[in-house]
Design a protein around this motif. Structure first.
Motif: not given
Ligand code: MSP
Length: 522
Positions: A56-62
């Motif tokens: 979730v964090q990775q998707a949000e950061s992108e």
């Protein structure tokens, strides 16, 4: 037909897979192919572990929608595994509906058995590990206590959780270990796990209240499953029928040492709670460093398995990983070593042997391979390869299983196979077929030697069929023997073909010599 289920861990799709991730897939692939050739109905599952906070964090950061991100990564990962020719049959994504449904079914079952209860969790949580940590697990760094694997301070959390009664299963687990002395391989890892269990088991959290993205508990929708609980059940999703309904399925998990507690202790207890069959075996692998250092994006030393497979050959990469490091031990990967093994062992010994034998046979118009008892005795003399003693009775799969596969001794399988290759090279050098062919008195002997060597090459190739798969395909083309050409380790149902060709002591060839491994230009 006997059933065999082999699994890799499911991978977090928050980045691209590196050579360490490919390692367990290569090991599982070898087993899957081997078992297919020996007549098992094989299921081979792999996949992506998607219900994770770091995704979730990775998707949000992108700046991406989580599901969109997961779909794109799922597709990429599947492409990678296809590119590496991993012969899986099931690719599980833990956001898929049937998985969610199964996990909820399992949770409900455990709950009905009074194995899940409500409590409050106060402690640390490391997002990198997706795991709860105790003070004991942390190490000091820059005046802080941090996770030893991610070197970051874990979050201190206090929240309502549901706990799984692991402590209730302590004795059952100990008994299971006693009854299954070879459940976990290698033995030293098994001993670690046993002593951990002897230290006493404490209940663990199976749910959290934070992330609404995960799977809700059926009996308390305000809580969602903890990622590692749901992830383990992917193995069941992958093979529901084979697993649940068939007592005879042999189930083998391949996984890294960092997740051994989950697989070796929690997983059997979770299965006991839902009254399901337990896996037969777990192979625990070590970790790979690169040029002596931990792989990391910041060091820029992450090895992309697709690139090395393209630069060299899939055979070279799998050979390097499995030949250099016994299962369980840590290893180091370097392109220099890969290059060296490729040049010396694949091209130098194996490729050369195939080329020498088939080119001479073609040149002298030899159109058949033949076993020869007397030559076989000479060939065997002083040979230490254990495989040699099984060569004659290779169909006796049980012996090979016993000697190499049960304890994941793939390294010695490859070592012993190489002794045969070396022996065959020595044999041809000593036999001097070129010189003998020129002389009318010895011409027939040269022909008989080469026919015998064709037989030897055929059977060594069959031994390598589950591992050096590209080389094997080329040898099939070179031989031009119809039956031989039909063998395919990526599909079930080849065993008759495999046995038939292995047993052929007099067979025809329509040779088309070619290089099996090309030299890499520097
Ligand atoms: N999602 C969990 C596994 C759940 S299985 C029910 C996970 N995923 S992971 O992507 O972090 O790791 C997948 C596998 O790769 C693990 O078995 C791990 O041990 C392995 N490896 C990760 N780095 C590695 C090396 N450097 N070397 C060898 N294997 C390594 O954990």
């Amino acid at each position: 037909m006997k059933k065999f289920l082999i699994t890799t861990p499911i991978y977090y799709p928050n980045g691209y897979p590196h050579i360490g991730h490919a390692y367990s897939s290569f090991i599982a692939d070898f087993y899957a192919r081997y078992k297919r050739l020996f007549g098992y109905d094989v299921k081979f599952s792999t996949g992506n572990d998607e219900n994770s906070q770091k995704i979730v964090q990775q998707a949000e950061s992108e700046g991406k929608d989580v599901m969109e991100y997961l779909n794109a990564m799922g597709k990429k990962r599947e492409d990678v595994r296809q590119h590496l020719q991993i012969s899986y049959t099931d690719f599980i994504r833990t956001t898929q509906e049937n998985h969610k449904k199964l996990v909820q079914e399992m949770l409900q079952k455990s709950y009905n058995h009074w194995d899940i209860y409500e409590g409050e969790y106060k402690g640390y949580y490391c997002i990198g590990c997706e795991g709860f940590k105790t003070e004991k697990d942390l190490i000091p760094k820059d005046w802080e206590m941090v996770c030893p694997d991610h070197l970051k301070k874990p979050d201190l959390i206090t929240e309502k959780n549901r706990f799984f009664k692991l402590s209730k299963y302590e004795n059952q687990i100990k008994k299971f270990y006693t009854d299954h002395p070879e459940f976990l391989v290698p033995e030293y890892r098994y001993n670690e796990i046993k002593s951990f269990v002897n230290g006493g088991l404490i209940d663990f959290s199976v749910s959290r209240e934070t992330n609404k993205f995960w799977i809700p508990l059926p009996f308390d929708p305000s809580q969602v499953t903890y990622v590692r609980y749901d992830a383990l059940f992917n193995y069941v999703t992958a093979s529901k029928d084979a697993w649940f309904r068939n007592e005879d399925t042999e189930i083998v998990h391949v996984l890294g040492k960092d997740i051994v507690k989950f697989h070796g202790i929690f997983w059997p207890a979770m299965l006991m709670s839902v009254q399901e069959k337990l896996p037969n075996k777990e192979f625990i692998t070590g970790f790979f460093t690169v040029d002596g250092q931990k792989m990391s994006k910041s060091l820029g030393n992450v090895i992309d398995p697709v690139k090395v497979v393209d630069d060299y050959d899939r055979d070279a990469v799998i050979f390097n990983l499995l030949y250099d490091v016994p299962i369980g031990a840590d290893g180091d990967f370097s392109v220099e070593r890969l290059w060296h093994l490729y040049e010396s062992m694949l091209i130098g010994w194996w490729g050369n042997l195939v080329n020498r034998v088939t080119s001479l046979c073609k040149k002298y118009g030899i159109t058949s391979g033949k076993f020869n008892k007397q030559k076989w005795e000479t060939f065997k003399e002083d040979n230490e390869s254990k495989l040699l003693h099984y060569f004659e009775e290779w169909r006796d799969n049980a012996k090979i299983e016993e000697q190499y596969l049960r304890k994941a001794e793939i390294k010695s399988y490859l070592d012993d196979r190489y002794q045969l290759v070396q022996r065959a090279n020595e044999y041809i050098t000593r036999a001097e077929p070129r010189a003998k062919y020129k002389n009318d008195d010895t011409k027939n002997e040269a022909i008989a030697d080469l026919q015998f060597l064709l037989y030897i090459v055929k059977n060594i190739a069959l031994i390598s069929a589950p591992i050096l798969i590209n080389g094997f395909k080329k040898i099939q083309d070179i031989f031009g023997n119809e039956e031989f050409g039909k063998i395919d380790s990526s599909k079930n149902g080849n065993e008759h073909q495999f046995k038939l060709v292995f047993d052929q002591e007099d067979f025809t060839v329509n040779l088309n010599p070619a290089i099996i491994y090309k030299k890499k230009e520097e």
